[in-house]
Scaffold this motif. Structure first.
Motif, PDB file in Angstrom:
ATOM      1  N   LEU A 247       0.818  -1.215   0.000  1.00 20.48           N
ATOM      2  CA  LEU A 247       0.000   0.000   0.000  1.00 20.48           C
ATOM      3  C   LEU A 247       0.857   1.272   0.000  1.00 20.48           C
ATOM      4  O   LEU A 247       0.317   2.377   0.035  1.00 20.48           O
ATOM      5  CB  LEU A 247      -0.931   0.011   1.219  1.00 20.48           C
ATOM      6  N   GLY A 248       2.179   1.121  -0.038  1.00 17.41           N
ATOM      7  CA  GLY A 248       3.061   2.273  -0.124  1.00 17.41           C
ATOM      8  C   GLY A 248       3.546   2.827   1.198  1.00 17.41           C
ATOM      9  O   GLY A 248       4.093   3.924   1.250  1.00 17.41           O
TER      10      GLY A 248
ATOM     11  N   GLU B  27       4.117  10.070   1.343  1.00 15.77           N
ATOM     12  CA  GLU B  27       3.414  11.108   0.580  1.00 15.77           C
ATOM     13  C   GLU B  27       2.548  12.000   1.456  1.00 15.77           C
ATOM     14  O   GLU B  27       2.407  13.185   1.219  1.00 15.77           O
ATOM     15  CB  GLU B  27       2.533  10.486  -0.522  1.00 15.77           C
ATOM     16  N   THR B  28       1.947  11.424   2.474  1.00 13.02           N
ATOM     17  CA  THR B  28       1.028  12.179   3.331  1.00 13.02           C
ATOM     18  C   THR B  28       1.620  12.493   4.700  1.00 13.02           C
ATOM     19  O   THR B  28       1.020  13.228   5.472  1.00 13.02           O
ATOM     20  CB  THR B  28      -0.279  11.402   3.542  1.00 13.02           C
ATOM     21  N   HIS B  29       2.754  11.880   5.015  1.00 13.80           N
ATOM     22  CA  HIS B  29       3.416  12.006   6.320  1.00 13.80           C
ATOM     23  C   HIS B  29       2.545  11.469   7.459  1.00 13.80           C
ATOM     24  O   HIS B  29       2.748  11.824   8.613  1.00 13.80           O
ATOM     25  CB  HIS B  29       3.831  13.451   6.602  1.00 13.80           C
ATOM     26  N   LYS B  30       1.580  10.620   7.124  1.00 12.91           N
ATOM     27  CA  LYS B  30       0.707  10.048   8.141  1.00 12.91           C
ATOM     28  C   LYS B  30       1.396   8.870   8.828  1.00 12.91           C
ATOM     29  O   LYS B  30       1.938   7.984   8.176  1.00 12.91           O
ATOM     30  CB  LYS B  30      -0.611   9.578   7.518  1.00 12.91           C
ATOM     31  N   ILE B  31       1.369   8.881  10.157  1.00 10.96           N
ATOM     32  CA  ILE B  31       1.932   7.803  10.967  1.00 10.96           C
ATOM     33  C   ILE B  31       0.776   7.081  11.646  1.00 10.96           C
ATOM     34  O   ILE B  31      -0.122   7.707  12.198  1.00 10.96           O
ATOM     35  CB  ILE B  31       2.908   8.345  12.020  1.00 10.96           C
TER      36      ILE B  31
END
Length: 108
Positions: free
Chosen positions: A26-27, A48-52
């Motif tokens: 999923l990247g 890409e989104t910097h979501k952790i």
């Protein structure tokens, strides 16, 4: 994604590795907890989104309910109760007996 059957003797370790492969596809960048203790099995990061996200992996199996529908059984319900006491959100990923990954409560 290719599915794999889990072995009952090593299902926890297999489930974690399958979860890693799932999130890599999923990247996400995937970081595993190296100790047997801790609130989450994986920390994943989407560049890409910097979501952790913090992920707890559990092994589950499908069973037939009284009304004939199929439901996924795991320890996720108990883990969700513990999750409420934490200062950060831990999501639950269930790996079923065929090696398929199912996120509980939020879209992947």
């Amino acid at each position: 994604m290719k599915t794999y059957k889990t072995n009952r003797n090593t299902s926890g370790a297999q489930s974690e590795l399958l979860a890693c492969a799932y999130f890599l596809e999923l990247g996400y960048q995937v970081f595993r907890n190296v100790s047997s203790q801790g609130p989450a099995d994986l920390v994943i990061w989407k560049p890409e989104t910097h979501k952790i996200r913090f992920i707890d992996v559990t092994t589950g199996c499908w069973y037939q309910t009284k009304d004939g529908s199929m439901s996924l059984l795991s320890a996720a319900r108990q883990k969700n109760r513990i999750n409420k006491e934490r200062a950060f959100s831990i999501e639950v990923l269930i790996v079923d007996e065929k090696g398929n990954c199912h996120m509980i409560g939020e879209n992947s």
